[in-house]
Design an enzyme around this catalytic site. Sequence first.
Site, PDB file in Angstrom:
ATOM      1  N   ALA A   1       0.917  -1.401  -0.151  1.00 13.87           N
ATOM      2  CA  ALA A   1      -0.099   0.020  -0.044  1.00 13.87           C
ATOM      3  C   ALA A   1       0.667   1.156  -0.074  1.00 13.87           C
ATOM      4  O   ALA A   1       0.903   2.123   0.937  1.00 13.87           O
ATOM      5  CB  ALA A   1      -0.970  -0.164   1.157  1.00 13.87           C
ATOM      6  N   GLY A   2       1.838   1.381  -0.888  1.00 15.55           N
ATOM      7  CA  GLY A   2       2.353   2.574  -1.188  1.00 15.55           C
ATOM      8  C   GLY A   2       1.636   3.444  -2.048  1.00 15.55           C
ATOM      9  O   GLY A   2       0.517   3.685  -1.694  1.00 15.55           O
TER      10      GLY A   2
ATOM     11  N   GLY B   1      -1.094   1.610  -4.286  1.00 14.34           N
ATOM     12  CA  GLY B   1      -1.754   0.767  -3.118  1.00 14.34           C
ATOM     13  C   GLY B   1      -2.883   1.387  -2.570  1.00 14.34           C
ATOM     14  O   GLY B   1      -3.890   1.243  -2.153  1.00 14.34           O
TER      15      GLY B   1
ATOM     16  N   ASN C   1       3.774  -2.462 -12.882  1.00 13.14           N
ATOM     17  CA  ASN C   1       4.231  -2.450 -14.405  1.00 13.14           C
ATOM     18  C   ASN C   1       5.314  -3.753 -14.364  1.00 13.14           C
ATOM     19  O   ASN C   1       5.596  -4.296 -13.362  1.00 13.14           O
ATOM     20  CB  ASN C   1       5.153  -1.125 -14.200  1.00 13.14           C
TER      21      ASN C   1
ATOM     22  N   ALA D   1       0.476   8.176  -9.165  1.00 12.31           N
ATOM     23  CA  ALA D   1       0.218   8.444  -7.657  1.00 12.31           C
ATOM     24  C   ALA D   1       1.820   8.547  -7.122  1.00 12.31           C
ATOM     25  O   ALA D   1       2.718   7.989  -7.425  1.00 12.31           O
ATOM     26  CB  ALA D   1      -0.346   7.317  -6.931  1.00 12.31           C
TER      27      ALA D   1
ATOM     28  N   LYS E   1       2.655  -0.801 -22.664  1.00 11.60           N
ATOM     29  CA  LYS E   1       3.233   0.030 -21.565  1.00 11.60           C
ATOM     30  C   LYS E   1       4.637  -0.288 -21.310  1.00 11.60           C
ATOM     31  O   LYS E   1       5.402   0.547 -21.099  1.00 11.60           O
ATOM     32  CB  LYS E   1       2.348  -0.119 -20.375  1.00 11.60           C
TER      33      LYS E   1
ATOM     34  N   ASN F   1      13.246  12.746 -18.586  1.00 10.70           N
ATOM     35  CA  ASN F   1      12.608  11.810 -19.666  1.00 10.70           C
ATOM     36  C   ASN F   1      13.108  12.829 -21.112  1.00 10.70           C
ATOM     37  O   ASN F   1      13.469  12.163 -22.071  1.00 10.70           O
ATOM     38  CB  ASN F   1      11.073  11.538 -19.714  1.00 10.70           C
TER      39      ASN F   1
ATOM     40  N   SER G   1      10.276   6.346 -12.874  1.00 10.29           N
ATOM     41  CA  SER G   1      10.433   5.912 -11.592  1.00 10.29           C
ATOM     42  C   SER G   1      11.680   5.116 -11.388  1.00 10.29           C
ATOM     43  O   SER G   1      12.192   5.080 -10.309  1.00 10.29           O
ATOM     44  CB  SER G   1       9.398   4.659 -11.521  1.00 10.29           C
TER      45      SER G   1
HETATM   46  P1  NAD Z   1       5.541   2.066  -3.666  1.00  8.73           P
HETATM   47  O1  NAD Z   1       7.266   1.840  -3.558  1.00  8.73           O
HETATM   48  O2  NAD Z   1       5.037   3.308  -3.410  1.00  8.73           O
HETATM   49  O3  NAD Z   1       4.926   1.067  -2.812  1.00  8.73           O
HETATM   50  C1  NAD Z   1       5.129  -0.456  -2.740  1.00  8.73           C
HETATM   51  C2  NAD Z   1       4.858  -0.655  -1.319  1.00  8.73           C
HETATM   52  O4  NAD Z   1       4.916  -2.231  -1.179  1.00  8.73           O
HETATM   53  C3  NAD Z   1       5.661   0.013  -0.292  1.00  8.73           C
HETATM   54  O5  NAD Z   1       4.916   0.717   0.527  1.00  8.73           O
HETATM   55  C4  NAD Z   1       6.339  -1.172   0.532  1.00  8.73           C
HETATM   56  O6  NAD Z   1       6.676  -0.972   1.671  1.00  8.73           O
HETATM   57  C5  NAD Z   1       5.234  -2.019   0.121  1.00  8.73           C
HETATM   58  N1  NAD Z   1       6.183  -3.616   0.246  1.00  8.73           N
HETATM   59  C6  NAD Z   1       7.156  -4.069  -0.012  1.00  8.73           C
HETATM   60  N2  NAD Z   1       7.273  -5.505   0.186  1.00  8.73           N
HETATM   61  C7  NAD Z   1       6.085  -5.698   0.804  1.00  8.73           C
HETATM   62  C8  NAD Z   1       5.608  -7.088   1.158  1.00  8.73           C
HETATM   63  N3  NAD Z   1       6.025  -8.063   1.301  1.00  8.73           N
HETATM   64  N4  NAD Z   1       4.196  -7.035   1.750  1.00  8.73           N
HETATM   65  C9  NAD Z   1       3.521  -5.926   1.937  1.00  8.73           C
HETATM   66  N5  NAD Z   1       3.896  -4.638   1.363  1.00  8.73           N
HETATM   67  C10 NAD Z   1       5.082  -4.499   1.035  1.00  8.73           C
HETATM   68  O7  NAD Z   1       5.458   1.818  -5.255  1.00  8.73           O
HETATM   69  P2  NAD Z   1       4.269   2.258  -6.169  1.00  8.73           P
HETATM   70  O8  NAD Z   1       4.687   3.590  -7.000  1.00  8.73           O
HETATM   71  O9  NAD Z   1       2.951   2.249  -5.555  1.00  8.73           O
HETATM   72  O10 NAD Z   1       4.383   0.861  -7.417  1.00  8.73           O
HETATM   73  C11 NAD Z   1       3.638  -0.061  -7.013  1.00  8.73           C
HETATM   74  C12 NAD Z   1       3.449  -1.055  -8.631  1.00  8.73           C
HETATM   75  O11 NAD Z   1       2.687   0.205  -9.617  1.00  8.73           O
HETATM   76  C13 NAD Z   1       4.842  -0.907  -9.400  1.00  8.73           C
HETATM   77  O12 NAD Z   1       5.047  -2.070 -10.164  1.00  8.73           O
HETATM   78  C14 NAD Z   1       4.820   0.258 -10.290  1.00  8.73           C
HETATM   79  O13 NAD Z   1       5.827   0.303 -11.440  1.00  8.73           O
HETATM   80  C15 NAD Z   1       3.385   0.321 -10.545  1.00  8.73           C
HETATM   81  N6  NAD Z   1       2.924   1.722 -11.053  1.00  8.73           N
HETATM   82  C16 NAD Z   1       3.202   2.774 -10.283  1.00  8.73           C
HETATM   83  C17 NAD Z   1       2.657   4.087 -10.732  1.00  8.73           C
HETATM   84  C18 NAD Z   1       2.756   5.347  -9.884  1.00  8.73           C
HETATM   85  O14 NAD Z   1       2.612   6.374 -10.342  1.00  8.73           O
HETATM   86  N7  NAD Z   1       3.455   5.350  -8.659  1.00  8.73           N
HETATM   87  C19 NAD Z   1       1.839   4.170 -11.846  1.00  8.73           C
HETATM   88  C20 NAD Z   1       1.580   2.876 -12.632  1.00  8.73           C
HETATM   89  C21 NAD Z   1       1.760   1.765 -12.169  1.00  8.73           C
END
Ligand code: NAD
Length: 322
Positions: free
Chosen positions: A26-27, A30, A121, A147, A204, A222, A275
């Site tokens: 839930a970063g 999530g 991703n 986000a 993507k 970029n 990222s």
């Molecule tokens: P983030 O780093 O903000 O969040 C990931 C979370 O996972 C962290 O809070 C971390 O503590 C947690 N985590 C790690 N190991 C864990 C475990 N074993 N159990 C539970 N939690 C755990 O990442 P994000 O930016 O939210 O990206 C998540 C995915 O979404 C990635 O694949 C990213 O490429 C994709 N994505 C991100 C965006 C964006 O704008 N941020 C957009 C599209 C896709």
Amino acid sequence: MDLLCIISFKKFQQGGDTLQIAIIGAGAMGSLYGGYLSKINNEVYLVDIWKEHVDKINDKGLIIFEGEEEILTKPKAYTSSKGLNKVDLAIIFVKSIHTEAAIKDNLSIIGENTKVLTLQNGYGNFYDIEKHISKDNIIVGTTSHGATLLGPGIIKHAGKGQTYIGSITEGGDDEVLLEIKRILEKAGFETTVSDNVLELIWSKLFVNVGINALTGILEIGNGELLDHEETREILTLAVSEAVQVANGLGMDFDEGKIIENVILVAKNTAENKSSMLQDIINKRKTEIGKINGAVVKEGIKLGIRTPVNKVLTNMIKVKERI
Ligand code: NAD
């Protein structure tokens, strides 16, 4: 449809708004999906190993910034899923490097009928999940939302777009996909069920293959990729290899159009830090294995050479260590 599927679908049908949903990881993303899903009265559990974030959410709620507006949401957050009931839907939003560990850590809430959705991703999260979960229960997709984490318990909704979901196995259940679409849309995420979700994932991926590693290695934004003949050439070669691999897997991409699109994305996001660049700057592991690394891996299986992606992958792996 077998009996278990029917029971599971009935739960989706009857209990649309009372489904138990876990967000694993839930970063930034999530929290975005989990926060808005919790607003439609679902029982939503955010599971994340980051204790400060979890404590803040339970204490003060999760704040989502929409421009200047602060939206307060109140999902329940946990550092471990131990003791929670099995959920109807688990959405995986850890970085792809942690997918397998996160699935293993949370197997106790994933039952025979739990649908597991990944909108992460990269290419290959499905294979990591499939090691522990029945293929027919896995739903894959992409999201064009963006986000950013501003601090514990606070995120910014940085960009809006479509969510695509679909199945990449024969056993995929259209009714369940439609129900998940309904729930996501009710929470504000415009969603399309696609029977071509693999192509969407690769579309993507091409953008990430062309932009992420190169900006991470050179530590540039970029847009700067387009300022130099040399970086344009590497971008073009890396994407070209990826298109050949995707087409080797049975897809039918037009290489010229794909390269044009990646260049256009770099132009439109000129001011952004990718990222992967952010991960490098913050000394975090990157998602290289599911981006350029995935092109290399699939290329080897198909007998297609991918030297440019191999070089980019190796350079990022070294940058992660130094
Ligand atoms: P983030 O780093 O903000 O969040 C990931 C979370 O996972 C962290 O809070 C971390 O503590 C947690 N985590 C790690 N190991 C864990 C475990 N074993 N159990 C539970 N939690 C755990 O990442 P994000 O930016 O939210 O990206 C998540 C995915 O979404 C990635 O694949 C990213 O490429 C994709 N994505 C991100 C965006 C964006 O704008 N941020 C957009 C599209 C896709």
